[in-house]
Design a protein around this motif. Structure first.
Motif, mmCIF file in Angstrom:
data_model
loop_
_atom_site.group_PDB
_atom_site.id
_atom_site.type_symbol
_atom_site.label_atom_id
_atom_site.label_comp_id
_atom_site.label_asym_id
_atom_site.label_seq_id
_atom_site.Cartn_x
_atom_site.Cartn_y
_atom_site.Cartn_z
ATOM 1 N N SER A 15 -5.723 -9.161 0.353
ATOM 2 C CA SER A 15 -5.498 -8.449 1.441
ATOM 3 C C SER A 15 -4.845 -7.199 0.463
ATOM 4 N N LYS A 16 -4.466 -5.982 1.096
ATOM 5 C CA LYS A 16 -3.940 -4.996 0.768
ATOM 6 C C LYS A 16 -2.393 -5.612 0.246
ATOM 7 N N GLU A 17 -1.844 -6.208 1.312
ATOM 8 C CA GLU A 17 -0.354 -6.888 0.988
ATOM 9 C C GLU A 17 -0.486 -7.815 0.095
ATOM 10 N N HIS A 18 -1.309 -8.658 0.035
ATOM 11 C CA HIS A 18 -1.521 -10.005 -0.739
ATOM 12 C C HIS A 18 -2.896 -9.673 -1.631
ATOM 13 N N PRO A 19 -2.936 -9.091 -2.700
ATOM 14 C CA PRO A 19 -4.398 -8.941 -3.266
ATOM 15 C C PRO A 19 -4.555 -10.074 -4.036
ATOM 16 N N ARG A 20 -4.016 -10.996 -4.195
ATOM 17 C CA ARG A 20 -4.459 -12.235 -4.714
ATOM 18 C C ARG A 20 -3.542 -13.405 -4.075
ATOM 19 N N ASN A 21 -4.529 -14.362 -3.794
ATOM 20 C CA ASN A 21 -3.875 -15.718 -3.315
ATOM 21 C C ASN A 21 -4.669 -16.782 -4.057
ATOM 22 N N SER A 22 -3.993 -17.641 -4.948
ATOM 23 C CA SER A 22 -4.429 -18.301 -6.075
ATOM 24 C C SER A 22 -3.992 -19.461 -6.054
#
Length: 356
Positions: A15-22
């Motif tokens: 998302s814009k707020e969290h551009p990566r969740n890994s």
């Protein structure tokens, strides 16, 4: 018996707020709740972008998941990332992660919890030497005799500027640390290895698994078209020289665990043997393989995912009941390689079905 199945139970989209969740790691709590702690990035999606560690939970064996809550706020120059959770023989929960300050400073830390992850001890550095040491997610093991083993890739510095990747050498050296007192003190294996061929990768992102006979199998990703393997018969004090394994793959990480109650090994990796169609050098397809001879051969293989545009990597494997949960990056050309976190629930009998 329930029918064999392999189902996606969660996608955490960028998302814009969290551009990566890994990448992350699972643990089962005394209550039966399963937790998954992963890297939540903000302000960028690069490996050096800021990230914190967040936790989600499931009370139905991984079928549904809660919203994330912060576990470890970012204390680093760059980020905190690459979690390994491990239930210790003593009952404590251990959490390992890297504190990455710069292109010349990244080192693993340990924290312990006696209340199933509600509270944690202060982070304790486990590699005293300065430098850039990679500990992948879901990589730490405790052997049947109680020894913790941490596989590390050491990337030497080529320069002194902490803010430029030119200071960082991609050619990794494989090293291992071990502890017999739940991480209070650490000893470095007397073996370290560099790859014995000309290579741009060296021996990156190593892992370890204990075999049924008590020996240790370790492996590393390489740019040689295969994972390289090492073996230890003295519980991690020394390792044999690296040799190519049967796990033909791109330069991407493999994950290997023992199947519960069995001497068989389960590997999840990008199979480039030709058993399934594969795009050259891409982290695709996503395959589960089983070895009954301690990792020498992998005759049983099943396809988990194979979208031609997909990129599948940084897998956490967790067994629960008659199933396993895998958490991994499921990227593609549209959202990027590392930015979508996926959790999949696979019944163990699905693995045993004929290859699809």
């Amino acid at each position: 018996a329930l029918h064999a199945e392999s189902l996606i139970t969660l996608n955490v989209e960028p998302s814009k707020e969290h551009p990566r969740n890994s990448e992350g790691s699972f643990a089962t709590l005394a209550s039966g709740r399963v937790i998954f702690i992963y890297s939540q990035f903000y302000g960028g999606n690069g490996d050096e972008s800021p990230a914190r560690l967040v936790k989600i939970h499931s009370d139905d064996q991984g079928r549904t998941w809660s919203a994330p809550v912060t576990v470890v706020e970012n204390t680093a120059g760059n980020n905190v990332m690459s979690v390994s959770l491990l239930r210790l023989a003593s009952g404590k929960l251990a959490m390992f992660y890297c504190i990455k300050n710069s292109w010349i400073d990244c080192r693993p830390h340990i924290r312990l919890s006696t209340d199933d992850g509600e509270t944690w001890t202060e982070p304790k550095l486990i590699q005293q030497a300065p430098g850039y040491f990679v500990l992948n997610n879901d990589r730490v093991i405790q052997t049947s005799k109680g020894r913790l083993i941490v596989p590390l890739a050491f990337h030497r510095s080529r320069g002194t500027d902490p803010h430029t990747s030119k200071s960082w050498d991609a050619r990794a050296i494989a090293t291992w640390l071990y502890s017999d007192d739940e991480g209070t003190t650490w000893t470095e294996s007397s073996s370290w290895w560099a790859i014995p061929v000309r290579s741009g990768s060296g021996l990156q992102e190593p892992g370890v698994v204990e075999l049924a006979d008590g020996s240790i199998f370790s492996w590393s990703r390489t740019d040689q078209g295969t994972q390289y393997g090492f073996r230890s018969t003295d519980a991690g004090k020394t390792f044999s020289p690296p040799e190519p394994t049967e796990l033909k793959s791109p330069n991407g990480p493999a994950s290997i665990k023992r199947l519960p109650g069995s001497s068989d090994l389960l590997a999840i990796y990008n199979d480039h043997s030709g058993r399934f169609p594969f795009p050259a050098k891409k982290r695709n397809p996503f395959v589960a393989a089983i070895s009954s001879d301690g990792g020498k051969t992998w005759p049983q293989r099943k396809l988990i995912e194979s979208d031609p545009d997909g990129l599948y990597h940084y897998t956490a494997i967790h067994f629960i009941g008659d199933a396993m949960l895998i958490g991994y990056c499921a990227g593609d050309s549209k959202i990027g390689a590392l930015n979508r976190l996926r959790i999949r629930r696979i019944t163990l009998d699905w693995l045993k079905q004929n290859s699809n």
